[in-house]
Write an enzyme that holds these catalytic residues in place. Structure first.
Site, PDB file in Angstrom:
ATOM      1  N   ASP A  51      10.661  24.398 -24.054  1.00 39.43           N
ATOM      2  CA  ASP A  51      10.753  23.389 -24.846  1.00 39.43           C
ATOM      3  C   ASP A  51      11.573  23.540 -25.747  1.00 39.43           C
ATOM      4  OD1 ASP A  51       8.457  22.458 -23.874  1.00 39.43           O
ATOM      5  OD2 ASP A  51       7.053  23.500 -25.085  1.00 39.43           O
ATOM      6  N   LYS A  73      14.130  18.268 -23.772  1.00 40.92           N
ATOM      7  CA  LYS A  73      15.224  17.390 -23.868  1.00 40.92           C
ATOM      8  C   LYS A  73      15.694  16.966 -22.617  1.00 40.92           C
ATOM      9  CE  LYS A  73      16.781  17.858 -28.602  1.00 40.92           C
ATOM     10  NZ  LYS A  73      17.560  18.507 -29.291  1.00 40.92           N
ATOM     11  N   MET A 187       2.698  18.352 -36.603  1.00 39.78           N
ATOM     12  CA  MET A 187       3.439  16.976 -36.069  1.00 39.78           C
ATOM     13  C   MET A 187       2.956  16.001 -37.174  1.00 39.78           C
ATOM     14  SD  MET A 187       2.276  17.368 -32.058  1.00 39.78           S
ATOM     15  CE  MET A 187       0.658  18.253 -32.445  1.00 39.78           C
TER      16      MET A 187
HETATM   17  N1  SAH Z   1       2.291  25.468 -30.361  1.00 39.85           N
HETATM   18  C1  SAH Z   1       2.978  25.161 -31.579  1.00 39.85           C
HETATM   19  C2  SAH Z   1       2.755  23.954 -32.139  1.00 39.85           C
HETATM   20  C3  SAH Z   1       3.276  22.859 -31.228  1.00 39.85           C
HETATM   21  S1  SAH Z   1       2.968  21.275 -31.825  1.00 39.85           S
HETATM   22  C4  SAH Z   1       2.427  26.598 -32.580  1.00 39.85           C
HETATM   23  O1  SAH Z   1       1.554  27.119 -32.259  1.00 39.85           O
HETATM   24  O2  SAH Z   1       3.393  26.419 -33.482  1.00 39.85           O
HETATM   25  C5  SAH Z   1       4.941  21.166 -32.782  1.00 39.85           C
HETATM   26  C6  SAH Z   1       4.716  21.007 -34.309  1.00 39.85           C
HETATM   27  O3  SAH Z   1       4.572  22.417 -34.890  1.00 39.85           O
HETATM   28  C7  SAH Z   1       5.657  20.524 -35.036  1.00 39.85           C
HETATM   29  O4  SAH Z   1       5.730  19.193 -35.057  1.00 39.85           O
HETATM   30  C8  SAH Z   1       5.398  21.046 -36.378  1.00 39.85           C
HETATM   31  O5  SAH Z   1       4.809  20.573 -37.096  1.00 39.85           O
HETATM   32  C9  SAH Z   1       5.063  22.493 -35.978  1.00 39.85           C
HETATM   33  N2  SAH Z   1       6.203  23.514 -35.996  1.00 39.85           N
HETATM   34  C10 SAH Z   1       6.828  24.349 -34.825  1.00 39.85           C
HETATM   35  N3  SAH Z   1       7.580  25.289 -35.233  1.00 39.85           N
HETATM   36  C11 SAH Z   1       8.019  25.139 -36.610  1.00 39.85           C
HETATM   37  C12 SAH Z   1       8.747  25.494 -37.537  1.00 39.85           C
HETATM   38  N4  SAH Z   1       9.352  26.368 -37.129  1.00 39.85           N
HETATM   39  N5  SAH Z   1       8.716  24.978 -38.755  1.00 39.85           N
HETATM   40  C13 SAH Z   1       7.884  24.044 -39.162  1.00 39.85           C
HETATM   41  N6  SAH Z   1       7.080  23.352 -38.242  1.00 39.85           N
HETATM   42  C14 SAH Z   1       6.972  23.949 -37.064  1.00 39.85           C
END
Ligand code: SAH
Length: 521
Positions: A51, A73, A187
């Site tokens: 991803d 993407k 998100m």
């Molecule tokens: N499975 C992932 C979340 C996926 S949903 C997890 O456990 O982290 C995607 C969301 O995760 C993004 O929209 C954002 O809100 C958050 N996110 C993921 N990586 C991030 C980062 N490095 N900094 C801030 N938010 C992050």
């Protein structure tokens, strides 16, 4: 007696398909937060389906031979639809491949891991899940926000901000307010103003601390800490973009005291380290210790020259030389490897004097139990040549003899080391023992405007970088170079160069620490 191995899954499944899928969490971005198991699985993969949230430095760990499929993407910037991703996983696994499905954070937390497993199960494909460090907890941690604290809350709730319409029907805001725990919205960048106003409408104190945390665990992470009433305005002012998480609760106020990640000496720098393929960079580890975000990119390959008659000859007649001068640790490695291959005992080197260009090469020699007789003050080719010439001329005059130097080194090495020897009339044999070639093209365009500096440890790494990053404006590249020669090569392309005082890794680290003081503050 028949034994069943527990946990091996259904034997039938394993027989039908050699292929298997590993659902792996890559963590929030920082490569140090990727699990040991995830890394081990990744290194054995045939196919990696990843991803857009997976950190570059983790993607850089994918073996070159591995097929990479980016489903985050495609050309039009639209992600591949979930159904299609499921099909890709099944297809590759049915072809007998070891498939790693690599996802940002943890695969089961808003990662659609469950949906993918449904299809995988339906097709009877064996699988494993490797949990990851979720951004929901680690991004606050990197911003000095503990998601729970006994003085402030007794629960933490992780909520998606990405719902069709953020009406009360989607998220039960009054219940969230009643629980009184820390609220974490993923998100939620676009819907954050609605989230804040819904919470206030549901009875939460508008002065409740709230924060938005952008690109957490990267060198360019940013946070805005405010309160429910003002967060939308403050966040807009700071132009916070996705990916970011929203945290609501008293724990947010702790960030002011507990922030740490960006305060590390190199905590705000993203550095690309170019290195020879297959050899880890000592520089990377040092920069990471100081908090830098490092993307390691192999831009050159060094190969031992296999059929090397000249080297074999020299080794068989090693007694004819009085000095041996090494210009790289790899040269030392190849030399001793060849000795072993030819079954020549190291005791045959008795009496031979050793010269090293710098500290890393000296260490490579010392690791073989040999102390170095000469190392120049400045660690470059010319300085080595000059120091050798001075020493040998003096010794020769004293002993009234002429000594012979063996210089085993790269095929396309610099002439700098030889010039002073020529000028002083010192006898030497320049012996090519390995070849440096630029790494083959890479589908990744690793370099982008998020990279603050590129570190170059030789002129050939500069050429390799230029071959890989073809379509960029080189004048935007800030090149940190080990020495004059490397910088000269970088300057040819118009890069802005910074040169380490001494041509050593330590000196490069010092230079980065200096640059870190002025950058991104
Ligand atoms: N499975 C992932 C979340 C996926 S949903 C997890 O456990 O982290 C995607 C969301 O995760 C993004 O929209 C954002 O809100 C958050 N996110 C993921 N990586 C991030 C980062 N490095 N900094 C801030 N938010 C992050």
């Amino acid at each position: 007696m028949k034994t069943e191995i527990q946990g091996a899954g259904s034997g039938d499944q394993n027989k039908n398909h050699r292929g298997k899928v590993w659902l792996v969490g890559a963590g929030p971005h920082d490569a140090g937060l990727f699990t040991l198991k995830g890394k081990a699985v990744l290194e054995q993969a045939d196919v990696v389906v990843y991803d857009h949230l997976v950190g570059q430095s983790i993607l850089a760990m994918i073996p070159k031979t591995c097929k990479r499929i980016n489903v985050g993407k495609i050309s039009g910037n639209h992600p591949v639809p979930q159904k299609e991703i499921n099909q890709i996983l099944v297809k590759e696994a049915l072809e007998g491949k070891r498939v790693v499905r690599l996802k940002g954070g943890d695969p089961f937390l808003f990662g659609r891991g469950g949906e993918e497993l449904e299809t995988i199960c339906e097709n009877g494909i064996p699988f494993e899940v490797v949990p990851g460090v979720t951004s929901a907890i680690s991004v606050p941690a990197y911003n000095g926000i503990p998601v729970t604290h006994r003085d402030y809350c007794s629960s933490v709730h992780i909520i998606t901000g990405h719902t069709k319409n953020l009406e009360r029907a989607d998220i039960d805001f009054p219940s969230l307010v009643k629980f009184g725990g820390t609220l974490i919205f993923l998100m939620g960048v676009a819907s954050m103003p609605v989230i804040c106003s819904e919470l206030i409408d549901a009875g939460m104190d508008p002065e409740t601390p709230a924060a938005i945390l952008e690109r957490g665990t990267t060198a360019h992470q940013r946070r805005v800490v405010s309160d429910l009433a003002h967060l939308p305005e403050e966040s807009a002012k700071a132009e916070i973009r996705t990916p970011a998480i929203v945290v609501v609760g008293k724990v947010c106020s702790l960030a002011e005291r507990f922030h740490w990640a960006e305060d590390r000496p190199l905590g705000r720098l993203k550095i690309m380290v170019t290195r020879p393929k297959g050899r880890s960079s000592a520089l990377t580890a040092r920069l990471q210790e100081y908090g830098a975000e490092v993307v390691e990119v192999p831009t050159i390959e060094t190969d031992m020259i296999l059929e090397n008659e000249l080297l074999s000859e020299a080794l068989k007649n090693i007694g004819e030389y009085q000095w041996i001068a090494f210009t790289s640790p790899f040269g030392v490695q190849v030399f001793f490897q060849k000795l072993l291959e030819l079954k020549i005992d190291v005791r045959k080197l008795l009496g031979l004097k050793f010269a090293a260009i710098g500290t890393a090469t000296r260490k490579a020699i010392e690791d073989r139990g040999i102390l170095v007789d000469l190392m120049p003050e400045i660690y470059d080719g010319r300085a080595l040549g000059e120091a050798l010439a001075r020493r040998i001329v003096a010794e020769d005059e004293k002993n009234d003899e002429q000594q012979l130097v063996l210089i085993p080194r790269a095929k396309i090495g610099t002439e700098e080391v030889l010039k002073p020897l020529d000028e002083a009339g010192v006898l030497y044999e320049d012996l090519p023992i390995y070849d440096t070639v630029e790494a083959p093209d890479d589908e990744f365009s690793w370099y982008d405007d998020t990279v603050d500096y590129v570190a170059f440890t030789s002129a050939s790494t500069v050429r390799g970088f230029v071959r890989m990053a073809k379509d960029i404006d080189y004048t935007t590249v800030k090149a940190v170079c080990i020495g004059e020669q490397t910088a000269g090569e970088a300057a040819k392309y118009g890069m802005k160069t910074f040169i380490a005082e001494k041509a050593s890794i330590d000196s490069m680290v010092e230079l980065f620490l200096e640059l870190g003081k002025n950058d991104g503050q």
